[in-house]
Design an enzyme around this catalytic site. Structure first.
Site, short mmCIF file in Angstrom:
data_model
loop_
_atom_site.label_atom_id
_atom_site.label_comp_id
_atom_site.label_asym_id
_atom_site.label_seq_id
_atom_site.Cartn_x
_atom_site.Cartn_y
_atom_site.Cartn_z
N LYS A 52 36.36 43.11 49.85
CA LYS A 52 36.55 41.79 50.10
C LYS A 52 37.19 41.53 51.41
CE LYS A 52 37.33 41.00 44.94
NZ LYS A 52 38.20 40.87 44.04
N GLN A 96 44.24 40.34 42.19
CA GLN A 96 43.27 40.93 41.45
C GLN A 96 43.64 41.31 39.88
OE1 GLN A 96 40.58 42.13 43.02
NE2 GLN A 96 39.68 43.34 41.08
N ASP A 119 38.88 31.85 42.92
CA ASP A 119 38.45 32.65 41.65
C ASP A 119 38.08 31.66 40.70
OD1 ASP A 119 38.39 35.63 41.85
OD2 ASP A 119 40.66 35.59 41.60
#
Ligand code: GUN
Length: 295
Positions: A52, A96, A119
């Protein structure tokens, strides 16, 4: 033999479009900022996070990585999230998943400013997605699958899509996007999962199969209808004595068997995976544009 849906190539195409948009913003002094927060040092998570960061940098984003020790407390993590919420140079925040057991993930998701929730895990954005609003976000993996289908010329309207798996990250939002009213959606959707009776019979009726159950090579060729489209979201590492590392990556579908039946299929790796990261960047850019009143 199935056409291979090249996720790596399609993701590269998306990234190059985003790069052009980012350059335009940069000429106005605007730089998208993405913060990725990692608690602990889970090796798989470290690989994702590094990937990422690399893509964000390549695009010219500001890219912050915050690593907390694996014994960090809920309060430690909430403090980091609060600081990022208040940082005007950060437009996207990603914590995460999965965090270590002492962390209450739901509370962390609720603490993220919905405007920075790239997200699409916050219930506010999940609700927006479900109602078809265009000013929220779409979760990265299902959004990536939709772009793969669209850019591969696969018409979803009126097709029967069977989603295998009901997770909040993939299965549930995948079904929501496929059934959405409008262009490149309009599918008839069935979700099957670990408690479904006669799972194989449902899958056999699918024009489009999306496998997201996290079980290596679960979908076998005899479960797939001739000519179906097979989208494999799974990434599983299995033992393989014939390789140097002693392991190899496989999806949730048995690739050789399914590609013999399907009209199109995504490989693992190089299918859905690269798209997830491309969509994270797309969401971060969208969040940045909105923050500057450019939506
Ligand atoms: N872990 C695996 N996939 C994801 C993702 O898309 N977002 C976050 N935050 N964690 C993940």
């Amino acid at each position: 033999m199935a056409k291979i849906i090249d996720g790596k190539a399609i993701a590269a195409e998306v990234i190059s479009e985003l790069k052009a948009e980012t350059a335009k913003l940069a000429s106005h002094g605007i730089v998208p900022g993405l913060a990725v927060v990692l608690v602990g040092e889970d090796p798989a998570s470290q690989v994702y996070v590094a990937s990422k960061e690399k893509t964000a940098r390549e695009l010219g984003f500001r890219s912050d990585k915050i690593v907390l020790p694996k014994d960090a407390t809920q309060a430690d993590l909430l403090r980091v999230v609060e600081d990022l919420n208040n940082d005007p140079g950060i437009h996207g925040i990603l914590v995460q998943s999965p965090p270590p057991p002492q962390i209450n993930e739901e509370a962390v998701i609720l603490a993220i400013d919905p405007a920075k929730d790239v997200d699409c895990f916050h219930p506010f954005n999940v609700g927006k997605m479900l109602t078809g609003a265009h000013d929220g976000f779409h979760p990265c993996t299902p959004a990536g699958v939709m772009v793969l289908l669209e850019r591969s010329g696969i018409d979803t309207a009126g097709k029967h899509a069977v989603v295998i798996g009901r997770s909040n990250i993939v299965g549930k939002p995948m079904a929501a996007l496929l059934m959405q009213k409008g262009k490149n959606a309009d599918a008839t959707v069935t979700i099957v999962h670990s408690r479904t009776k006669n799972l194989a019979e449902h899958v056999a009726r699918a024009d489009i199969v999306v496998a997201a159950i996290g079980k290596p090579e679960f979908v076998r060729g005899d479960m797939v209808k001739e000519g179906a489209v097979v989208i494999d979201v799974g990434i599983n590492r299995i033992a393989d004595a014939s390789t140097k590392s002693g392991t190899r990556l496989v999806g949730d579908c048995h690739y050789a068997e399914c590609s013999a039946k399907a009209s199109a299929i995504t490989p693992v790796p190089g299918g859905v995976g690269p798209m997830t990261i491309a969509m994270l960047m797309r969401n971060t850019l969208a969040a940045c544009r909105r923050a500057h009143g450019l939506a």
